[in-house]
Design an enzyme around this catalytic site. Structure first.
Site, mmCIF file in Angstrom:
data_model
loop_
_atom_site.group_PDB
_atom_site.id
_atom_site.type_symbol
_atom_site.label_atom_id
_atom_site.label_comp_id
_atom_site.label_asym_id
_atom_site.label_seq_id
_atom_site.Cartn_x
_atom_site.Cartn_y
_atom_site.Cartn_z
ATOM 1 N N GLU A 54 8.475 7.174 -0.995
ATOM 2 C CA GLU A 54 7.331 6.892 -0.112
ATOM 3 C C GLU A 54 7.516 5.469 0.403
ATOM 4 O O GLU A 54 7.253 4.500 -0.308
ATOM 5 C CB GLU A 54 6.017 7.019 -0.908
ATOM 6 N N CYS B 220 0.616 0.671 3.923
ATOM 7 C CA CYS B 220 1.842 1.297 4.450
ATOM 8 C C CYS B 220 1.589 2.060 5.739
ATOM 9 O O CYS B 220 2.454 2.139 6.598
ATOM 10 C CB CYS B 220 2.442 2.233 3.412
HETATM 11 P P1 NAD Z 1 9.222 -3.282 -3.106
HETATM 12 O O1 NAD Z 1 10.075 -2.224 -2.564
HETATM 13 O O2 NAD Z 1 9.740 -4.692 -3.085
HETATM 14 O O3 NAD Z 1 8.785 -3.012 -4.619
HETATM 15 C C1 NAD Z 1 8.306 -1.778 -5.062
HETATM 16 C C2 NAD Z 1 8.703 -1.572 -6.507
HETATM 17 O O4 NAD Z 1 10.120 -1.619 -6.612
HETATM 18 C C3 NAD Z 1 8.151 -2.606 -7.484
HETATM 19 O O5 NAD Z 1 7.692 -1.938 -8.647
HETATM 20 C C4 NAD Z 1 9.364 -3.470 -7.816
HETATM 21 O O6 NAD Z 1 9.350 -3.984 -9.128
HETATM 22 C C5 NAD Z 1 10.513 -2.520 -7.627
HETATM 23 N N1 NAD Z 1 11.734 -3.219 -7.172
HETATM 24 C C6 NAD Z 1 11.807 -4.314 -6.380
HETATM 25 N N2 NAD Z 1 13.095 -4.657 -6.166
HETATM 26 C C7 NAD Z 1 13.848 -3.744 -6.843
HETATM 27 C C8 NAD Z 1 15.257 -3.572 -7.025
HETATM 28 N N3 NAD Z 1 16.125 -4.403 -6.462
HETATM 29 N N4 NAD Z 1 15.669 -2.538 -7.777
HETATM 30 C C9 NAD Z 1 14.782 -1.681 -8.349
HETATM 31 N N5 NAD Z 1 13.453 -1.818 -8.219
HETATM 32 C C10 NAD Z 1 12.967 -2.840 -7.487
HETATM 33 O O7 NAD Z 1 7.821 -3.114 -2.380
HETATM 34 P P2 NAD Z 1 7.135 -4.100 -1.388
HETATM 35 O O8 NAD Z 1 8.089 -4.486 -0.314
HETATM 36 O O9 NAD Z 1 6.423 -5.165 -2.089
HETATM 37 O O10 NAD Z 1 6.060 -3.051 -0.809
HETATM 38 C C11 NAD Z 1 5.780 -2.965 0.490
HETATM 39 C C12 NAD Z 1 6.504 -1.806 1.135
HETATM 40 O O11 NAD Z 1 6.082 -0.599 0.543
HETATM 41 C C13 NAD Z 1 6.151 -1.669 2.600
HETATM 42 O O12 NAD Z 1 7.300 -1.335 3.327
HETATM 43 C C14 NAD Z 1 5.162 -0.528 2.635
HETATM 44 O O13 NAD Z 1 5.090 0.137 3.874
HETATM 45 C C15 NAD Z 1 5.689 0.332 1.544
HETATM 46 N N6 NAD Z 1 4.632 1.192 1.025
HETATM 47 C C16 NAD Z 1 4.730 2.529 1.202
HETATM 48 C C17 NAD Z 1 3.706 3.361 0.765
HETATM 49 C C18 NAD Z 1 3.742 4.848 0.955
HETATM 50 O O14 NAD Z 1 2.930 5.526 0.341
HETATM 51 N N7 NAD Z 1 4.640 5.390 1.742
HETATM 52 C C19 NAD Z 1 2.604 2.810 0.128
HETATM 53 C C20 NAD Z 1 2.555 1.434 -0.035
HETATM 54 C C21 NAD Z 1 3.568 0.631 0.406
#
Ligand code: NAD
Length: 455
Positions: A209, A243
């Site tokens: 997602e 998102c």
């Molecule tokens: P992110 O991708 O940086 O982090 C999400 C999760 O991934 C966290 O739990 C984090 O600890 C983990 N993570 C971070 N880096 C990692 C790595 N290198 N390896 C493994 N795991 C890792 O998320 P963000 O950028 O803070 O969130 C925002 C993004 O999420 C936006 O693009 C938003 O659109 C999207 N989002 C999507 C939805 C949906 O339902 N489709 C909902 C909310 C947010």
């Protein structure tokens, strides 16, 4: 926390068969419901402390959403979980055919910070319904909520069945080394690719997602005041850190002036009580993101707004007239800044949108059915609304998910149950009659019989 031990204890527990029993699953859903309903104040408070998200928004967009989803599952799970009888076929006659929904086993759910309750618990509901054991990994960027949820989960659930593991990207990477049976990830497209690569090691199926630049199209026949109010609501909620927030607007040239006028009006209304505004308006999650957004603003000339306060980390709802090559049009904004571009021809606009990575959502403001159908047909996107923003997520009869770079798979309601189940197809053959013409030795007569049936 020994992650490999935790995962193998969950796999062992899964093989006891306890989670396969329907009464067990319904009981766990009820336990989760009680956990959320008994602790909604604690959870609202934790999210507020994380990034100033108003209680009204946490309750309506997270707590109520989760409770409604649990109720949907409690009401329908018996039906969903029943084996589905399907017709036989000429090739398999005579036979009884059924599809069994089976849980995967031990699943991993990685959440993000912007809806830190909903984005962890909503997929969990599907995982429980389908009969899996689950490890949750909340986001480290919302530490208060991460701690609160982890504490509540460990109080009420057996960790061999359901556990929450706190930590940062390193913890996430440790978890991803394990051979889970399913991985459900919410977050950025960048990390989504990392998750999918890790899952590929074990051919673990995934739901991703992700995000993207979701457009809001305001056509010339739209009710402009309604469009402005609903688009700015979609951008105001969570200070645009959603998102499916409208990322940018595409405004028909004929209605540009009135869209600006009404935008000023509704933003004025939303922010009317400045004191209340501070409390009723989320902060940007951290300094990095605040600086990223103010840096973009420094390259812009806002038509409305533009104020940013580094102390409160709040940015006023801000509108910027932009071209397709403006810095604000490069990446997902994830903040309360709305660039808009002006278009003359809808087909040209659709072509532009098709050339961009497919977004998670699209919002279209028009009264014209032909235009609705054209945009739905011609532009790829995960889902969206006509004459509204965000609210398609509030109906669990609609699957929620992206397409292309905005994600793989979907969930909510029955779609969540299906996401966390695999379909086991069973053909049940009677021992009599045993029609022998399929067996060797083959002959011309047998072949002709088949040819006759299928000609
Ligand atoms: P992110 O991708 O940086 O982090 C999400 C999760 O991934 C966290 O739990 C984090 O600890 C983990 N993570 C971070 N880096 C990692 C790595 N290198 N390896 C493994 N795991 C890792 O998320 P963000 O950028 O803070 O969130 C925002 C993004 O999420 C936006 O693009 C938003 O659109 C999207 N989002 C999507 C939805 C949906 O339902 N489709 C909902 C909310 C947010």
């Amino acid at each position: 926390m020994n992650i490999p031990e935790l995962v193998s204890s969950q796999k062992e527990h899964f093989h006891t068969g306890e989670t396969l029993e329907l009464p067990f699953r319904l009981q766990q859903l009820q336990t989760l419901r009680d956990l959320v309903s008994d602790n909604h104040d604690l959870l609202c408070d934790a999210v507020y402390r994380d990034f100033g998200k108003p209680e009204f928004e946490v309750y309506t967009n997270e707590i109520a959403v989760v409770l409604q989803e649990i109720d949907t599952h409690l009401k329908n799970l018996r039906d969903w979980a029943k084996p589905e009888s399907v017709k036989g076929s000429k090739l398999t006659f005579p036979s009884r055919n059924k599809i069994y929904s089976q849980p995967y086993g031990a699943v991993l759910i990685i959440g993000t910070w912007n809806y830190p309750v909903q984005l962890l618990l909503l997929p969990l509901i599907g995982a429980i319904s389908a009969g899996n054991c689950t490890i949750l990994k909340p986001s480290e960027l919302a530490p208060e909520t991460s701690r609160a949820i982890t504490g509540l989960i460990s109080d009420r659930f057996n960790r061999n069945y359901l556990a929450s593991v706190e930590g940062d990207a390193g913890t996430s990477r440790e978890l991803l080394k394990e051979a889970f049976n399913y991985i459900f990830f919410t977050g950025s497209t960048r990390v989504g690719k990392i998750v999918m690569q890790a899952a590929a090691e074990n051919l673990t199926p995934v739901t991703l997602e992700l995000g993207g630049k979701s457009p809001a199209i305001i056509h010339k026949d739209a009710e402009i005041e309604i469009a402005a109010r609903r688009i700015w609501w979609g951008k105001y909620v969570n200070a645009g850190q959603t998102c499916v927030a409208p990322d940018f607007a595409a405004v028909h040239r004929d209605v540009e002036d009135s869209f600006i006028r009404y935008s000023e009006k509704v933003i004025g209304e939303f922010m009317a009580d400045r004191t209340n505004g501070i409390k009723a308006y989320s902060r940007i999650i951290n300094e990095n993101h605040f600086n990223r957004l103010t840096n973009m603003l420094s390259k812009s000339e806002p038509v409305i707004g533009g104020e940013a306060d580094p102390n409160s980390r709040q940015i006023a709802p801000t509108m910027v007239r932009a071209g397709w090559d403006h810095p604000l049009m490069e990446d997902e904004i994830f903040g309360p800044i709305l660039p808009y571009i002006v278009y003359d021809d809808l087909n040209d606009l659709n072509q532009r949108l098709r050339d961009m990575p497919s977004p998670l959502a699209l919002y279209l403001f028009t009264k014209n059915n032909d235009i609705k159908n054209t945009v739905i047909r011609d532009v790829p996107f995960g889902g969206g609304c006509i004459n509204d923003t965000l609210t398609h997520l509030g109906n669990s009869n609609l699957p929620f998910g992206g397409v292309g770079l905005s994600g793989i798979g979907n969930y909510h309601g029955k779609f969540s149950f299906d996401t966390f189940s695999y379909k086991k197809s069973i053909l049940d053959k009677p021992v009599w009659p045993d029609l022998t013409f399929r067996y060797p030795p083959y002959s011309g007569i047998k072949l002709n019989l088949f040819k006759k049936i299928f000609s």
